[in-house]
Design a protein around this motif. Sequence first.
Motif, PDB file in Angstrom:
ATOM      1  N   ALA A 150       0.847  -1.158   0.085  1.00  0.00           N
ATOM      2  CA  ALA A 150       0.075  -0.011   0.220  1.00  0.00           C
ATOM      3  C   ALA A 150       0.945   1.174   0.143  1.00  0.00           C
ATOM      4  O   ALA A 150       0.606   2.290  -0.797  1.00  0.00           O
ATOM      5  CB  ALA A 150      -0.933  -0.088   1.281  1.00  0.00           C
ATOM      6  N   ARG A 151       1.833   1.156   0.869  1.00  0.00           N
ATOM      7  CA  ARG A 151       2.839   2.498   0.984  1.00  0.00           C
ATOM      8  C   ARG A 151       3.505   2.517  -0.523  1.00  0.00           C
ATOM      9  O   ARG A 151       3.466   3.813  -0.830  1.00  0.00           O
ATOM     10  CB  ARG A 151       3.760   2.157   2.042  1.00  0.00           C
ATOM     11  CG  ARG A 151       4.739   3.319   2.232  1.00  0.00           C
ATOM     12  CD  ARG A 151       5.692   3.025   3.290  1.00  0.00           C
ATOM     13  NE  ARG A 151       5.071   2.888   4.699  1.00  0.00           N
ATOM     14  CZ  ARG A 151       5.240   1.566   5.115  1.00  0.00           C
ATOM     15  NH1 ARG A 151       5.988   0.704   4.831  1.00  0.00           N
ATOM     16  NH2 ARG A 151       4.444   1.492   6.378  1.00  0.00           N
ATOM     17  N   LYS A 152       4.007   1.609  -1.033  1.00  0.00           N
ATOM     18  CA  LYS A 152       4.648   1.698  -2.479  1.00  0.00           C
ATOM     19  C   LYS A 152       3.723   1.947  -3.379  1.00  0.00           C
ATOM     20  O   LYS A 152       4.069   2.824  -4.386  1.00  0.00           O
ATOM     21  CB  LYS A 152       5.398   0.453  -2.664  1.00  0.00           C
ATOM     22  CG  LYS A 152       6.208   0.580  -4.004  1.00  0.00           C
ATOM     23  CD  LYS A 152       7.297  -0.606  -4.184  1.00  0.00           C
ATOM     24  CE  LYS A 152       7.978  -0.730  -5.321  1.00  0.00           C
ATOM     25  NZ  LYS A 152       8.997   0.399  -5.200  1.00  0.00           N
ATOM     26  N   ALA A 153       2.359   1.557  -3.314  1.00  0.00           N
ATOM     27  CA  ALA A 153       1.582   2.098  -4.572  1.00  0.00           C
ATOM     28  C   ALA A 153       0.819   3.412  -4.446  1.00  0.00           C
ATOM     29  O   ALA A 153       0.224   3.834  -5.290  1.00  0.00           O
ATOM     30  CB  ALA A 153       0.142   0.921  -4.654  1.00  0.00           C
ATOM     31  N   GLY A 154       0.894   3.728  -3.043  1.00  0.00           N
ATOM     32  CA  GLY A 154       0.345   5.095  -2.641  1.00  0.00           C
ATOM     33  C   GLY A 154      -1.161   4.830  -2.555  1.00  0.00           C
ATOM     34  O   GLY A 154      -2.012   5.737  -2.962  1.00  0.00           O
ATOM     35  N   VAL A 155      -1.812   3.804  -2.110  1.00  0.00           N
ATOM     36  CA  VAL A 155      -3.164   3.396  -1.717  1.00  0.00           C
ATOM     37  C   VAL A 155      -3.388   2.978  -0.323  1.00  0.00           C
ATOM     38  O   VAL A 155      -2.175   3.037   0.396  1.00  0.00           O
ATOM     39  CB  VAL A 155      -3.610   2.615  -2.677  1.00  0.00           C
ATOM     40  CG1 VAL A 155      -3.305   2.951  -4.216  1.00  0.00           C
ATOM     41  CG2 VAL A 155      -3.055   1.027  -2.600  1.00  0.00           C
ATOM     42  N   SER A 156      -4.555   2.820   0.007  1.00  0.00           N
ATOM     43  CA  SER A 156      -4.819   2.364   1.445  1.00  0.00           C
ATOM     44  C   SER A 156      -4.403   0.835   1.565  1.00  0.00           C
ATOM     45  O   SER A 156      -4.384   0.173   0.521  1.00  0.00           O
ATOM     46  CB  SER A 156      -6.266   2.701   1.706  1.00  0.00           C
ATOM     47  OG  SER A 156      -7.058   1.919   1.024  1.00  0.00           O
ATOM     48  N   GLN A 157      -4.522   0.372   2.687  1.00  0.00           N
ATOM     49  CA  GLN A 157      -4.297  -1.043   3.006  1.00  0.00           C
ATOM     50  C   GLN A 157      -5.402  -1.546   2.580  1.00  0.00           C
ATOM     51  O   GLN A 157      -5.524  -2.918   2.239  1.00  0.00           O
ATOM     52  CB  GLN A 157      -3.738  -1.240   4.335  1.00  0.00           C
ATOM     53  CG  GLN A 157      -3.682  -2.824   4.753  1.00  0.00           C
ATOM     54  CD  GLN A 157      -3.378  -3.226   6.084  1.00  0.00           C
ATOM     55  OE1 GLN A 157      -3.203  -2.210   6.845  1.00  0.00           O
ATOM     56  NE2 GLN A 157      -3.020  -4.261   6.429  1.00  0.00           N
ATOM     57  N   SER A 158      -6.657  -1.350   2.823  1.00  0.00           N
ATOM     58  CA  SER A 158      -7.872  -1.971   2.349  1.00  0.00           C
ATOM     59  C   SER A 158      -8.091  -1.837   0.864  1.00  0.00           C
ATOM     60  O   SER A 158      -8.692  -3.033   0.718  1.00  0.00           O
ATOM     61  CB  SER A 158      -9.064  -1.035   2.929  1.00  0.00           C
ATOM     62  OG  SER A 158      -9.256   0.230   2.332  1.00  0.00           O
ATOM     63  N   ALA A 159      -7.453  -1.088   0.251  1.00  0.00           N
ATOM     64  CA  ALA A 159      -7.515  -1.391  -1.335  1.00  0.00           C
ATOM     65  C   ALA A 159      -6.862  -2.611  -1.563  1.00  0.00           C
ATOM     66  O   ALA A 159      -7.129  -3.113  -2.516  1.00  0.00           O
ATOM     67  CB  ALA A 159      -6.994   0.049  -2.025  1.00  0.00           C
ATOM     68  N   VAL A 160      -5.552  -2.654  -1.060  1.00  0.00           N
ATOM     69  CA  VAL A 160      -4.704  -3.586  -1.510  1.00  0.00           C
ATOM     70  C   VAL A 160      -5.741  -5.007  -1.099  1.00  0.00           C
ATOM     71  O   VAL A 160      -5.622  -6.004  -1.785  1.00  0.00           O
ATOM     72  CB  VAL A 160      -3.316  -3.878  -0.641  1.00  0.00           C
ATOM     73  CG1 VAL A 160      -2.565  -5.089  -0.762  1.00  0.00           C
ATOM     74  CG2 VAL A 160      -2.790  -2.625  -1.027  1.00  0.00           C
ATOM     75  N   SER A 161      -6.249  -5.291   0.131  1.00  0.00           N
ATOM     76  CA  SER A 161      -6.970  -6.197   0.604  1.00  0.00           C
ATOM     77  C   SER A 161      -8.042  -6.596  -0.339  1.00  0.00           C
ATOM     78  O   SER A 161      -8.393  -7.912  -0.740  1.00  0.00           O
ATOM     79  CB  SER A 161      -7.640  -5.937   1.928  1.00  0.00           C
ATOM     80  OG  SER A 161      -8.146  -7.165   2.511  1.00  0.00           O
ATOM     81  N   ARG A 162      -8.640  -5.829  -0.777  1.00  0.00           N
ATOM     82  CA  ARG A 162      -9.753  -5.709  -1.774  1.00  0.00           C
ATOM     83  C   ARG A 162      -9.268  -6.383  -3.071  1.00  0.00           C
ATOM     84  O   ARG A 162      -9.894  -7.167  -3.753  1.00  0.00           O
ATOM     85  CB  ARG A 162     -10.511  -4.449  -2.102  1.00  0.00           C
ATOM     86  CG  ARG A 162     -11.444  -3.827  -1.046  1.00  0.00           C
ATOM     87  CD  ARG A 162     -12.569  -3.047  -1.393  1.00  0.00           C
ATOM     88  NE  ARG A 162     -12.017  -1.930  -2.116  1.00  0.00           N
ATOM     89  CZ  ARG A 162     -11.508  -0.884  -1.683  1.00  0.00           C
ATOM     90  NH1 ARG A 162     -11.361  -0.673  -0.375  1.00  0.00           N
ATOM     91  NH2 ARG A 162     -10.865   0.343  -2.446  1.00  0.00           N
ATOM     92  N   TYR A 163      -8.207  -5.881  -3.470  1.00  0.00           N
ATOM     93  CA  TYR A 163      -7.465  -6.284  -4.748  1.00  0.00           C
ATOM     94  C   TYR A 163      -7.238  -7.734  -4.623  1.00  0.00           C
ATOM     95  O   TYR A 163      -7.497  -8.437  -5.823  1.00  0.00           O
ATOM     96  CB  TYR A 163      -6.177  -5.413  -5.062  1.00  0.00           C
ATOM     97  CG  TYR A 163      -5.302  -6.011  -6.436  1.00  0.00           C
ATOM     98  CD1 TYR A 163      -5.548  -5.742  -7.638  1.00  0.00           C
ATOM     99  CD2 TYR A 163      -4.209  -6.863  -6.333  1.00  0.00           C
ATOM    100  CE1 TYR A 163      -5.282  -6.019  -8.618  1.00  0.00           C
ATOM    101  CE2 TYR A 163      -3.894  -7.181  -7.457  1.00  0.00           C
ATOM    102  CZ  TYR A 163      -4.100  -6.775  -8.488  1.00  0.00           C
ATOM    103  OH  TYR A 163      -3.336  -7.362  -9.712  1.00  0.00           O
TER     104      TYR A 163
END
Length: 334
Positions: free
Chosen positions: A12-25
Motif C-alpha cells: 500500500a505504501r509503495k503503490a500510494g493507496v490504502s491497505q484496504s484497497a490492497v486487501s480488496r484487490y
Amino acid sequence: MSGKPVTSVDVARKAGVSQSAVSRYFTPGASVSKKMAEKIKVAADELGYRPNVLARAMITGKSRIIGLVVYYLENQFYPEAVEKLSIALQENGYHVLLFMASNTIGNVEPVVQTILDYRVDGIVLMSVSMSSTLADRCRDLNIPVMLFNRDQPREDMRAVISDNVAGGRIAAQMLLEGKPLRVAHLAGFEGASTQQEREEGFRAGLAEAGVPLYARAVGNYHYKEAAEATRELFNVPQPPDALFVSDDHMAFAALDVIRHELGLKVPQDVAVVGFDDVTQASWPSFNLSTVRQRLNTMVSACVDELIGAIENDDHPVRKVRIEPVAIHRGTTRP
C-alpha cells in the motif's frame, strides 16, 4: 525489505493507496478501480508480495478451500472429473485440497475429519459416501457437502449425479437393437448407488422388452476383478451374446478378455456397452459403445450448487440429475 516478509502495508505504501484497497484487490469478488488495480499489481510484483491465505482465513473465517475426497483414480472418469472440477473452482476463486479414501464409509470418516481441520469452506465427495453422524456435524459447522457421482437417501444432502436409472434403460435399448439371445450384466461395486441405479434401469429396460437377464457377475469397478468376472460369465457352454458393463473401465477389461483370451469377435459374437464415455472409449483399440455421463454439465452444476451453498445460507438443498446420452460405436450391432 531487510529480509522481513513483505506485507500488504508495504504494498500500500509503495503503490500510494490504502491497505484496504490492497486487501480488496487480492480478495476474489471484491472490486477496485482499474487505475488503482494497476498500481497495486506493479507494487506487489516489484516487492514480490503474495497474500497470506491462511492468515486471511483466520480473519474472515473463510479459507476459500474446498476439500475433495476421491475413492480411486484407476477409473479414467475420475482424473478428468478432478481436473475439470479443480479448474472450475479456481475460476471462481476457490482452491482444492485432494484427499484419497476407500469406498467404504468407515474409511471416509477419518479423511473428512482431517479435512475439517483445514477449515475448508465446502467438501465434495466424489463417488464416496459419508455417515449420517458426520453429515450432521458438517451441517452444524455450516460446511456444505456435495456428493458427486454418488447419492444417499438423505434428503438434506446435496448431490450431482447422472440419471443412472435412465442410463441403464439406454444401455438395455442399445443392446436390444441387435436382437440378442443371451444378455448379461457385469456389475460394479454393489454398495454404490451408481451400480444399484444403473442395474435397476437396465433390468427394467430388459423386462419391458420381455427379455430375461441371462447371467450376472461382479467386477467392483476394478480392471482385474472385471477381467476375472468376464471369464466367469463366458466360461460356459453358451456364453452371452450381449453384455452391459457398469462403467467403461471394466468394459475395457471385458473387451480385452473377450477379444484376446477367448478369441470372440465384437460385436458379431458379443455386443458390449459401457457407461461413462471416458476419452479412451473412442480410441480405435476399444471403439466402445457406451452411455455418456455429461461431465462438463455435472461439474458446472456441482460448482454452482456448492458455491451457492457456501455464499448463501438459504441456498436450497438439491439433488441434480443429469440426463445421460447413448453413444453408438463399434461394439454394438446396429
